[in-house]
Structures are given as structure tokens and as C-alpha cells.
Design an enzyme around this catalytic site. Sequence first.
Site, mmCIF file in Angstrom:
data_model
loop_
_atom_site.group_PDB
_atom_site.id
_atom_site.type_symbol
_atom_site.label_atom_id
_atom_site.label_comp_id
_atom_site.label_asym_id
_atom_site.label_seq_id
_atom_site.Cartn_x
_atom_site.Cartn_y
_atom_site.Cartn_z
ATOM 1 N N LYS A 33 -13.098 -19.034 15.701
ATOM 2 C CA LYS A 33 -12.904 -18.196 14.509
ATOM 3 C C LYS A 33 -11.445 -17.795 14.295
ATOM 4 O O LYS A 33 -11.045 -17.464 13.197
ATOM 5 C CB LYS A 33 -13.803 -16.957 14.559
ATOM 6 C CG LYS A 33 -13.549 -15.981 15.680
ATOM 7 C CD LYS A 33 -14.650 -14.926 15.696
ATOM 8 C CE LYS A 33 -14.602 -14.018 16.882
ATOM 9 N NZ LYS A 33 -13.780 -12.845 16.751
ATOM 10 N N THR A 40 -8.736 -15.064 24.444
ATOM 11 C CA THR A 40 -8.073 -13.859 24.942
ATOM 12 C C THR A 40 -6.895 -14.251 25.829
ATOM 13 O O THR A 40 -5.785 -13.717 25.703
ATOM 14 C CB THR A 40 -9.076 -13.039 25.795
ATOM 15 O OG1 THR A 40 -10.228 -12.765 25.010
ATOM 16 C CG2 THR A 40 -8.455 -11.748 26.285
ATOM 17 N N CYS A 41 -7.147 -15.194 26.727
ATOM 18 C CA CYS A 41 -6.157 -15.554 27.743
ATOM 19 C C CYS A 41 -4.813 -15.952 27.131
ATOM 20 O O CYS A 41 -3.778 -15.392 27.465
ATOM 21 C CB CYS A 41 -6.729 -16.693 28.587
ATOM 22 S SG CYS A 41 -5.567 -17.359 29.754
ATOM 23 N N GLY A 184 -7.099 -0.298 37.038
ATOM 24 C CA GLY A 184 -7.521 -1.667 37.350
ATOM 25 C C GLY A 184 -6.377 -2.631 37.072
ATOM 26 O O GLY A 184 -5.203 -2.243 37.019
ATOM 27 N N ILE A 186 -5.516 -4.542 34.381
ATOM 28 C CA ILE A 186 -4.736 -4.446 33.141
ATOM 29 C C ILE A 186 -3.800 -3.235 33.194
ATOM 30 O O ILE A 186 -2.609 -3.332 32.883
ATOM 31 C CB ILE A 186 -5.667 -4.352 31.909
ATOM 32 C CG1 ILE A 186 -6.364 -5.697 31.703
ATOM 33 C CG2 ILE A 186 -4.886 -3.941 30.653
ATOM 34 C CD1 ILE A 186 -7.272 -5.775 30.495
ATOM 35 N N LEU A 188 -2.473 -1.670 35.690
ATOM 36 C CA LEU A 188 -1.345 -1.770 36.622
ATOM 37 C C LEU A 188 -0.361 -2.859 36.196
ATOM 38 O O LEU A 188 0.849 -2.704 36.356
ATOM 39 C CB LEU A 188 -1.855 -1.990 38.049
ATOM 40 C CG LEU A 188 -2.757 -0.852 38.552
ATOM 41 C CD1 LEU A 188 -3.259 -1.136 39.958
ATOM 42 C CD2 LEU A 188 -2.049 0.504 38.500
ATOM 43 N N HIS A 447 9.760 -24.013 57.397
ATOM 44 C CA HIS A 447 10.565 -22.828 57.702
ATOM 45 C C HIS A 447 11.875 -22.910 56.946
ATOM 46 O O HIS A 447 12.483 -23.980 56.896
ATOM 47 C CB HIS A 447 10.845 -22.782 59.203
ATOM 48 C CG HIS A 447 11.756 -21.662 59.590
ATOM 49 N ND1 HIS A 447 11.325 -20.349 59.649
ATOM 50 C CD2 HIS A 447 13.071 -21.646 59.908
ATOM 51 C CE1 HIS A 447 12.343 -19.583 60.007
ATOM 52 N NE2 HIS A 447 13.412 -20.330 60.161
#
Length: 468
Positions: A33, A40-41, A184, A186, A188, A447
Site C-alpha cells: 500500500k 517498517t524496517c 526497550g 527503540i 534506548l 589476533h
Amino acid sequence: MSYDVVVIGTGPGGYVCAIKASQLGLKTAVVEKLPTHGGTCVNVGCIPSKALLHASEMFAEAGHSFAALGVEVGTPKLNLKQMMAHKTQTVEQNTKGLDFLMKKNKIDVLRGVGKILAAGKVSVTGDDGKAQEVETKNIVIATGSQVSAIPGVEVDFDEKTIVSSTGALDLAKVPATMIVVGGGVIGLELGSVWARLGTKVTVVEYLDTILGGMDADVAKQFQRLLGKQGFEFKLGAKVTGVAKAGKGAAVTFEPAKGGDAQTLDADVVLVATGRKPYTEGLGLEEAGVELDERGRVKTDKHWSTNVKGIFAIGDVIAGPMLAHKAEDEGVAVAETLAGQAGHVNYDVIPGVVYTSPEVASVGKTEEELKKAGVEYKAGKFPFTANGRARAMAHTDGFVKILADKASDRVLGVHIVGFGAGEMIHEAAVLMEFGGSSEDLARTCHAHPTMSEAVKEAALATFDKAIHI
Ligand code: FAD
Ligand code: NAI
């Protein structure tokens, strides 16, 4: 038009499902749509937040860390407009990439609101109000989630002074003060963006801990580190009201265990108290698709709903609301529809909080193991004892590994530290193969790397660490 599969929603669950289905030879269409793919992502979540997290971290490093490394840049000057432009460009690059991937994979894109008329039938209503009907053997619901306000509290989001994550990604200027309701992920992450740019951030959280559900050791250490960055915390505090006040907004909260209410004011209030599944207008009731008690589409082990030929994946079903979980379910459903054995290992889904330092975890927390009565051993290694961390001046945090006491199989790995979100994947691969802490410890690590702390924590789990 008739398809093998029509996917409704092109967030990370939906677009990945469509690509995989097409790769497997299924005739595929997507319904979206919004004008852009990515859900969202890509549009208002993972991608824009990471663009701002990276940019604001660079700003903070230039201001606070460069001088100690012998790089003198003076006081850095913020160009918020440019920072936001970087965010917008990043989002655009990703959405354009998705347009390309739809074309490359010959996926038909149907723009508009999708509605399931019945198994095998979807209508798509465009902006002009005209609806078209398509037939399909299978439907995949991938409609994601939306902001859920505070349970039982009316919140009037204007996305300027009282904002959800979407508004917090787009503030026109740096607020002097911000209250974040909800400690939570978002709260932080986006709280960090603005704190680094100069905002005084106060987090009001219902639980006695931030990042509820994460390993308690990790959450405690992380809270201390955020405190050093200027965050203030009101824990065990239940928010009962958010309202506009003067030029800003006021938050009313009371002790979660009962007691007197108090009110705090700030220029901006970010409400980040979770997200809820998005199923509005999808026609689920008419199609007979069952929801669970939390409004999520009910699915079986193969992501099938109770209606044959209708599947669901991602944020709209149970499980962690994470883009990679949605993607993996998308692939698994496409494989299932193509006659293959789609599978997602829900025991090995990493979670990352992209703050500074990052927090990453995979598998069980110590609290979960205790509750389940599993006998375990733990190994821990701090980054203060890691040469690369010292060289980069990123010594905050530690690696913690939890393994079954008898078999030594790794059950959980938790990392607070610079680059934790990348390091966690060696643990995920190990766990996917049922590996032990000894397997991890005996794997040669280059290392000097931060990842040597993972090896040392593994050593500490089955034997003894070397460098401490
Ligand atoms: P969504 O991405 O929500 O996509 C659903 C799509 O369906 C949307 O495009 C929507 O327009 C469309 N749609 C809905 N209904 C219809 C309909 N009827 N017809 C047509 N189209 C429809 N997760 C991570 O893993 N890492 C992160 O760093 C991360 N950061 C985040 C930061 C923020 C600020 C937020 C809010 C979320 C973040 N998430 C993150 C969560 C992540 O965005 C979601 O888990 C993920 O987007 C879910 O994917 P999805 O495909 O299920 O749904
Ligand atoms: P969340 O569930 O992570 O945190 C919400 C917090 O609000 C909880 O700690 C809860 O106790 C608190 N809360 C609820 N009601 C309250 C009240 N009345 N008063 C005070 N505190 C209250 O939800 P969040 O941060 O909104 O994120 C939503 C989803 O988005 C998460 O499920 C997450 O998986 C996803 N996400 C993932 C990211 C990542 O992977 N890096 C980044 C951002 C979001």
C-alpha cells in the site's frame, strides 16, 4: 491474473518471501500500500535508525574520543539537516534496490491495499479507489506491525512533541530534554541518537530493568554505561499519562508497585512501549483467519493459518519482532510452497541493540536457564583484557557464554561491547551446528581482534581463560 503466490506487504518478510518464491519458479505478485517497498524496517525502522545511530556516534566520538587518540578536530559542529539527508539517502538507496530486485525477479507489483476475499482471492484497492481482483493458489500475509501506545493510556501523537519512533527519526532540531517512555530497544536506540547530539534523556520504564528479557548481567552493565553517557533512569515506574504541556509535553508516572504519582516535563516525549500486529482492513474475519489473544495471526509450524492456502510471517505472527526473523520465515514459506522443507531455528535468532556499545545476544539467558532448571556453566571475559579493544579505546563490556553443564553444548551467548552485533554471529553459527564451548575455544581466532574475547569467554566456560 492468476498467481502461484500473492504476498501482501513488502517489508523484510514479504519481499524476501516473494524473491525466494520467484527464484523457486513460482509465479509471484506482491501487494503493497505504500509507494516504496521495505516496510517498517527500510522506511521507518532498522535502516533510518541505523543511519542516525552511526552518524550520531561519529559526532560523539569526534567530540569526546578523538583527542585521546591524538586527533584534534576542535569542537565538532552539528549539521542536523545533513545528518537527516544521510538518513533519507540511505533509505532511498535501499528502496530503489528493492524496486530493482522486484524487476530482476519478475515479481508483479500490485500497488494498493490488499484484502483477502477468500482463500485464493485477493482484491487490491489503489489510491484512486479502484479495486482489482487477483486469483492465486497461495496467499502470504506479511503485513507487519504498527506502534502500540501505552496500554490503557491515551496518547495523542503529533510526531513533533509527542512522538513515536517515526517522529523521533525526524525531529527538526535537537531537543534540550526528552523523556523516553519504555526502556526497550527503540527507546534506548533512539534515545542514544538524541543524547549524543546533546539532549538530556530520561527513560521511564515499568520494569526494574532496562531491556527486559535480556540477560540481567548484560542489562545491568549496559545501564551503567548509558548512565555514563548522561542517560537518567526511572525504573519500576508505570506511566499513566502523556499530555502536551506548554511548548513540550508532560509524563505522569507512579511506582509500578503502587505509590504517589509524579510528573516530569520535557521538550519531546518518545513513547516506545512496543508494537502490535497490523491486520486492519485485511479481511481476516470475513476470510475466517484466526487471530490469537494478542491479535497476531495464528499459524502452525509451517506458517499456515487455519485457512488452507493462507500463510503468515513476520511481525504479524508470534515471535520476536525482528527483520531477520521475518526474512527467514519468508524464505521458509516460499520453500514450503515450492515443495521443499522450509525451516527456521527459533532457538538461534540473534538480537542486537545498535547502541554504543552494542548489545548482542543469541540463545538462552542465565535467568531462562535457571527458570527451566537447566544445569549450566558460565564463562565471562571483559574487553578491558583484550588488546584490540585497548588499541581502539573500546574496552567497555564483556562476553558471556552459557553452556550445558554435562554436554558443554553452548546454549546462550551475550555480548556488550564495540562491534557486538557482528561478533554474535560466530556464536550463532556454532549454536546452529550444536557446538560446544570447547569447539569455540579451540577454533583459532585472528589476533588482535575483539572476537578473541569470544574465544577467551569460551575458554573460561570449559577451562580457564588465558589473558586474565
Ligand atoms: P513490516 O516491515 O512492518 O512490513 C509490512 C508491510 O506491509 C508494510 O510495507 C505495509 O505498508 C504493508 N501492508 C500492511 N497492510 C497491508 C495491506 N492490507 N495491503 C498492502 N500492504 C500492506 N528489526 C531488526 O531486526 N533490527 C533493527 O535494527 C530494527 N530496528 C527497528 C527500528 C525501529 C524504529 C522500528 C520501529 C523497528 C525496528 N525493527 C528492527 C523491527 C523491524 O522493523 C520489523 O521486525 C520488521 O520490519 C518486520 O517485517 P515485516 O515484513 O513483518 O513487516
Ligand atoms: P520493547 O518491547 O522492546 O520495549 C517496550 C518497553 O516499554 C518495555 O520495557 C516495557 O516494560 C515498557 N513499558 C510498557 N508500558 C509501560 C508503561 N506504562 N510505563 C513505562 N514503561 C512501559 O518495545 P519497543 O522498544 O517499542 O520496540 C518494539 C519492537 O521493535 C521490539 O519488539 C523490537 O524487537 C523491535 N526493534 C528492534 C530493534 C533491533 O533489533 N535493534 C530496534 C528497534 C525495534
